[in-house]
Design an enzyme around this catalytic site. Structure first.
Site, PDB file in Angstrom:
ATOM      1  N   ASP A   1       0.858  -1.179   0.000  1.00 34.04           N
ATOM      2  CA  ASP A   1       0.000   0.000   0.000  1.00 34.04           C
ATOM      3  C   ASP A   1       0.902   1.240   0.000  1.00 34.04           C
ATOM      4  O   ASP A   1       2.071   1.170   0.410  1.00 34.04           O
ATOM      5  CB  ASP A   1      -0.869  -0.056   1.266  1.00 34.04           C
ATOM      6  CG  ASP A   1      -1.678   1.195   1.474  1.00 34.04           C
ATOM      7  OD1 ASP A   1      -2.314   1.667   0.503  1.00 34.04           O
ATOM      8  OD2 ASP A   1      -1.676   1.710   2.616  1.00 34.04           O
TER       9      ASP A   1
ATOM     10  N   ASP B   1      -0.170   5.058   0.888  1.00 28.33           N
ATOM     11  CA  ASP B   1      -0.403   6.037   1.953  1.00 28.33           C
ATOM     12  C   ASP B   1      -0.585   5.336   3.298  1.00 28.33           C
ATOM     13  O   ASP B   1      -1.464   4.484   3.460  1.00 28.33           O
ATOM     14  CB  ASP B   1      -1.638   6.885   1.641  1.00 28.33           C
ATOM     15  CG  ASP B   1      -1.492   7.653   0.327  1.00 28.33           C
ATOM     16  OD1 ASP B   1      -0.347   7.888  -0.105  1.00 28.33           O
ATOM     17  OD2 ASP B   1      -2.522   7.993  -0.270  1.00 28.33           O
TER      18      ASP B   1
HETATM   19 MG   LIG Z   1      -3.081   3.183   3.293  1.00 28.63          MG
END
Ligand SMILES: [Mg+2]
Ligand SMILES: [Zn+2]
Length: 183
Positions: A15, A17
């Site tokens: 992922d 962010d």
């Molecule tokens: Mg995230």
């Protein structure tokens, strides 16, 4: 849909962010995309045994807060920092849709995992997804892989939403160590 390659290489799907960089909301300025502590060290541990991918839901595009070009500039800044540190991100997958659009590519839907399996010969059953939301965990589990939840970003806030038995670690460096320990 091409199926996973049992003879292929395992991968770690990261992922963005809250996992590679802090979760700052809608990030348009690459200068704000600073790697979290331990990210480079963790990915250096993984790079020889796993292909590395970044997969990110960017709802800010659908909501009009960001352009795809802005998202791509931030992504390039992130992978550029990693490349300078000797870590190759094989491909970046972006879902620019809002969840309400019911697209095929919004995590936890596994479209991008199947694309990576087909395009890069990835064995999904031996692969991992890592992130700071429950959908990052469900993403990998949906294809028979393993999801790992990190407490960076929004992780601490969403920790209570996890299914019992979910693998939880403080950050990406700890995730990398856990992955290597599992063989
Ligand atoms: Mg995230
Ligand atoms: Zn999508």
């Amino acid at each position: 849909m091409t199926e996973s390659s049992p003879s292929g290489r395992p991968a770690v799907f990261l992922d963005r962010d809250g996992t590679l960089i802090d979760d700052l909301g809608y990030v348009a300025d690459p200068a704000r995309a600073v790697l979290l502590p331990g990210v480079v060290e963790g990915l250096r541990l993984l790079r020889d045994r796993f292909e590395l991918f970044m997969v990110t839901n960017q709802v800010g595009v659908a909501r009009g807060f960001l352009t795809m070009a802005e998202v791509e500039r931030v992504n390039e800044h992130i992978v550029g920092q990693l490349a300078a540190a000797g870590v190759v991100i094989r491909h970046i997958y972006v879902c620019p849709h809002d969840r309400s659009e019911n697209c095929a590519c919004h995590k936890p839907k596994p479209l991008f995992l199947h694309q990576a399996a087909a395009d890069y010969g990835i064995d999904l059953a031996r692969s991992y997804t890592v992130g700071d939301h429950d959908h990052d965990v469900a993403f990998g589990e949906a294809v028979g892989g393993t999801g790992i939840f990190v407490l960076t970003g929004h992780g601490a806030k969403h920790h209570h939403e996890l299914a019992p038995g979910t693998l939880v670690v403080p950050d990406l460096l700890a995730a990398a160590r856990l992955i290597l320990a599992r063989g």
